[in-house]
Design an enzyme around this catalytic site. Structure first.
Site, PDB file in Angstrom:
ATOM      1  N   LEU A  39      68.996-124.354-111.218  1.00 20.04           N
ATOM      2  CA  LEU A  39      68.763-125.797-111.087  1.00 20.04           C
ATOM      3  C   LEU A  39      67.386-126.107-111.632  1.00 20.04           C
ATOM      4  O   LEU A  39      66.440-125.346-111.405  1.00 20.04           O
ATOM      5  CB  LEU A  39      68.876-126.197-109.618  1.00 20.04           C
ATOM      6  CG  LEU A  39      68.400-127.581-109.157  1.00 20.04           C
ATOM      7  CD1 LEU A  39      69.196-128.025-107.927  1.00 20.04           C
ATOM      8  CD2 LEU A  39      66.899-127.617-108.827  1.00 20.04           C
ATOM      9  N   ASN A  40      67.257-127.240-112.362  1.00 20.20           N
ATOM     10  CA  ASN A  40      65.911-127.721-112.654  1.00 20.20           C
ATOM     11  C   ASN A  40      65.836-129.236-112.517  1.00 20.20           C
ATOM     12  O   ASN A  40      66.053-129.745-111.415  1.00 20.20           O
ATOM     13  CB  ASN A  40      65.340-127.172-113.970  1.00 20.20           C
ATOM     14  CG  ASN A  40      66.118-127.440-115.215  1.00 20.20           C
ATOM     15  OD1 ASN A  40      67.212-126.911-115.401  1.00 20.20           O
ATOM     16  ND2 ASN A  40      65.565-128.236-116.110  1.00 20.20           N
ATOM     17  N   ASP A  41      65.532-130.007-113.551  1.00 21.75           N
ATOM     18  CA  ASP A  41      65.162-131.416-113.401  1.00 21.75           C
ATOM     19  C   ASP A  41      66.180-132.235-112.614  1.00 21.75           C
ATOM     20  O   ASP A  41      67.390-132.157-112.875  1.00 21.75           O
ATOM     21  CB  ASP A  41      65.040-132.086-114.772  1.00 21.75           C
ATOM     22  CG  ASP A  41      64.037-131.424-115.691  1.00 21.75           C
ATOM     23  OD1 ASP A  41      63.524-130.357-115.350  1.00 21.75           O
ATOM     24  OD2 ASP A  41      63.783-131.990-116.765  1.00 21.75           O
ATOM     25  N   TYR A 100      71.031-132.320-121.547  1.00 21.15           N
ATOM     26  CA  TYR A 100      69.676-132.274-121.017  1.00 21.15           C
ATOM     27  C   TYR A 100      69.374-133.522-120.196  1.00 21.15           C
ATOM     28  O   TYR A 100      70.226-134.361-119.967  1.00 21.15           O
ATOM     29  CB  TYR A 100      68.676-132.090-122.160  1.00 21.15           C
ATOM     30  CG  TYR A 100      68.518-130.641-122.605  1.00 21.15           C
ATOM     31  CD1 TYR A 100      69.506-129.693-122.361  1.00 21.15           C
ATOM     32  CD2 TYR A 100      67.379-130.223-123.272  1.00 21.15           C
ATOM     33  CE1 TYR A 100      69.358-128.379-122.766  1.00 21.15           C
ATOM     34  CE2 TYR A 100      67.223-128.902-123.690  1.00 21.15           C
ATOM     35  CZ  TYR A 100      68.215-127.993-123.431  1.00 21.15           C
ATOM     36  OH  TYR A 100      68.067-126.687-123.837  1.00 21.15           O
ATOM     37  N   SER A 101      68.140-133.655-119.777  1.00 21.87           N
ATOM     38  CA  SER A 101      67.776-134.632-118.748  1.00 21.87           C
ATOM     39  C   SER A 101      67.919-136.081-119.199  1.00 21.87           C
ATOM     40  O   SER A 101      67.909-136.393-120.388  1.00 21.87           O
ATOM     41  CB  SER A 101      66.339-134.386-118.290  1.00 21.87           C
ATOM     42  OG  SER A 101      66.250-133.167-117.594  1.00 21.87           O
ATOM     43  N   ARG A 170      63.218-136.449-126.106  1.00 20.16           N
ATOM     44  CA  ARG A 170      64.232-136.272-125.062  1.00 20.16           C
ATOM     45  C   ARG A 170      63.926-137.041-123.783  1.00 20.16           C
ATOM     46  O   ARG A 170      62.916-137.700-123.650  1.00 20.16           O
ATOM     47  CB  ARG A 170      64.377-134.788-124.731  1.00 20.16           C
ATOM     48  CG  ARG A 170      63.113-134.063-124.317  1.00 20.16           C
ATOM     49  CD  ARG A 170      63.427-132.597-124.008  1.00 20.16           C
ATOM     50  NE  ARG A 170      62.232-131.801-123.759  1.00 20.16           N
ATOM     51  CZ  ARG A 170      61.591-131.120-124.705  1.00 20.16           C
ATOM     52  NH1 ARG A 170      62.020-131.140-125.956  1.00 20.16           N
ATOM     53  NH2 ARG A 170      60.502-130.409-124.396  1.00 20.16           N
ATOM     54  N   GLU A 224      57.090-134.883-121.519  1.00 18.62           N
ATOM     55  CA  GLU A 224      58.472-134.837-121.047  1.00 18.62           C
ATOM     56  C   GLU A 224      58.694-135.844-119.924  1.00 18.62           C
ATOM     57  O   GLU A 224      57.761-136.364-119.319  1.00 18.62           O
ATOM     58  CB  GLU A 224      58.814-133.434-120.521  1.00 18.62           C
ATOM     59  CG  GLU A 224      58.934-132.369-121.580  1.00 18.62           C
ATOM     60  CD  GLU A 224      59.653-131.143-121.044  1.00 18.62           C
ATOM     61  OE1 GLU A 224      60.564-130.673-121.737  1.00 18.62           O
ATOM     62  OE2 GLU A 224      59.316-130.660-119.951  1.00 18.62           O
TER      63      GLU A 224
END
Length: 483
Positions: A39-41, A100-101, A170, A224
């Protein structure tokens, strides 16, 4: 959208989750974690009707970033959660190496997700990951029920971004701004300077570049996870810069997360104040915010740190990382303060109180909340877990770990006044809020549960200690009980 590929990806994820031990060592009690994998963002934070949606970067097949999905939790009270099927998968040519995020927006009965589609063109001779051979496409997906997403549409390809940018563009954040819509994207220029792109749209389909925001002096090579919001009439630009050199006690992590006051015009002339870090601990990155129906600005971050040399022992058990507890943001004297979401008080169980004269010590459960009020003296020492130590000497608040820190030695922040501390310890994490969130430390640590205790040393203090009860998670995707 490739329906067969989508279903195959979700079936593979479901099968893996069903075979995973969900009660392994280091599992949290009141933090969101992946069922398996990485898990990340946090992504797509929003409230639609009574339901809060918490999406997150999810790579189920390994304990490191890989073929990213958007995992999905929902809740109405932050005590009871539902774990839903992945909202997004890498099922198109324009997102084939990872969804992605990004962010979410509810509009006219439809939930829109905006995200970055990652494509790696390793077959190209000029592929270098940074300036050639990589696509970061800005994409929109739609849902009528907030659970199942279709109609993926590419809004911006790499060639639509300014020509002086690298392939690193991004993390779209989209919001309603008056009669139109605004979007910010994080970017890295070819001269290795980070910035934020500002776009406008009247219909959520066609987006026009309206501004480019950066600091007066270069501040890192990549910005980011941008976000833009107001608190009590003050506008803030939030972002996570990469490539910022450490300065004394500041910018000690490999990557930072923080904010600047944004004065002037989002779409025109502007000025940025000095960058302020959200958190001075070891494990805090890529926060995202949203406004709930009560008008509260709520922040959730990734309780981890990319590309660091810290140890994460839970990886031995097939999973990695947490999300922070939700925090309510407030503005005070031009700075942001973070308050633990009040709903978490419903998880408080047995309470212990003590009036401290020089020293107080007690054994603790794996998960607890402690509030410490300093009523006399100019110093404080708090030891938690087995070797976690928080000290205040009248000038600095300092967090240190021994072996339980797994290569997390020391972090500190200047603090001339200390009246109150709140510690949220949860099996392998701690979130510390000083003076109603004026200063915050967030970190992982891995203490010996049999030796875990809380010791408070002060001339005079008051201690309240609550054992925290587990929140409830109903797994609607792969079934079974989730810790």
């Amino acid at each position: 959208m490739s329906t067969v590929r989508t279903q195959n990806l979700k079936n593979a994820c479901r099968a893996l989750e069903r075979s995973t031990d969900r009660t392994s060592t280091w599992r949290p009690v009141f933090h969101l974690a992946p069922v398996t994998g990485w898990l990340n963002d946090p992504n797509g934070l929003c409230q639609i009707g009574e339901t809060h949606h918490i999406f997150f970067q999810y790579s189920p097949f390994d304990v490191k970033p890989g073929l990213n999905y958007w995992g999905h939790y929902t809740t109405e009270d932050f005590i009871h959660y539902q774990y839903c099927e992945p909202a997004l998968c890498s099922d198109e040519k324009f997102d084939c190496h990872g969804v992605y995020s990004g962010s979410a927006l509810g509009q006219d009965g439809t939930m829109y997700l905006f995200y970055t589609g990652n494509v790696l063109r390793r077959d190209r001779e000029d592929y270098d990951y940074t300036t050639a051979g990589r696509e970061h496409n800005t994409i929109r997906a739609e849902s009528e029920d907030g659970l199942h997403f279709t109609k993926k549409t590419v809004l911006l390809y790499n060639e639509d971004y300014p020509a002086d940018l690298t392939c690193h563009v991004r993390d779209p954040k989209v919001w309603k701004d008056g009669d139109s819509f605004a979007m910010v994207l994080g970017a890295r220029r070819k001269d290795d300077v980070g910035e934020v792109l500002v776009y406008r749209s009247d219909d959520l389909k066609v987006w026009t570049l309206a501004n480019r925001i950066t600091s007066q002096k270069p501040f890192g090579y990549m910005w980011e996870c941008p976000d833009c919001f107001e608190l009590q009439g003050t506008r803030f630009l939030s972002f996570s810069p990469q490539g910022v050199a450490a300065e004394d006690w500041k910018y000690q992590n490999i990557y930072q997360s923080g904010y600047c006051r944004l004065e002037g015009d989002l779409y025109g002339e502007y000025t940025l104040s000095a960058f302020e870090e959200y958190d001075h601990g070891f494990d805090f990155y890529a926060p995202q915010t949203y406004t709930d129906q009560q008008g509260r600005r709520i922040l959730i971050g990734w309780l981890g740190m990319p590309d660091s040399d810290y140890g994460y022992p839970e990886r031995e058990f097939g999973w990695a990382n947490l999300l922070t507890i939700p925090r309510v943001l407030h503005e005070k004297n031009g700075r942001i303060q973070q308050e633990p979401l009040p709903e978490l008080q419903q998880l408080r169980g047995a309470e212990q109180t003590a009036a401290v004269q020089q020293e107080f010590s007690c054994r603790t459960a794996a998960a607890y909340e402690a509030e410490i009020r300093l009523t006399a003296g100019k110093s404080l020492r708090v030891q938690f877990g087995t070797d976690g130590v928080l000290t205040w000497d009248g000038s600095f608040l300092t967090l240190e770990f021994g072996a339980s820190g797994c290569n997390r030695p020391m972090r500190q922040v200047p603090l001339e006044r200390l009246e109150q501390l709140r510690l949220f310890c949860d099996t392998s994490s701690v979130e510390i809020f000083a003076n109603e969130g004026e200063a915050v430390f967030t970190s992982r640590f891995y203490a010996d549960a049999e030796q875990s205790k809380l010791t408070v040393q002060a001339e005079q203090a008051e201690v309240h200690l609550w054992e925290m009860q587990p929140f409830c998670v109903e797994n609607l995707f792969s079934g079974g009980k989730q810790a």
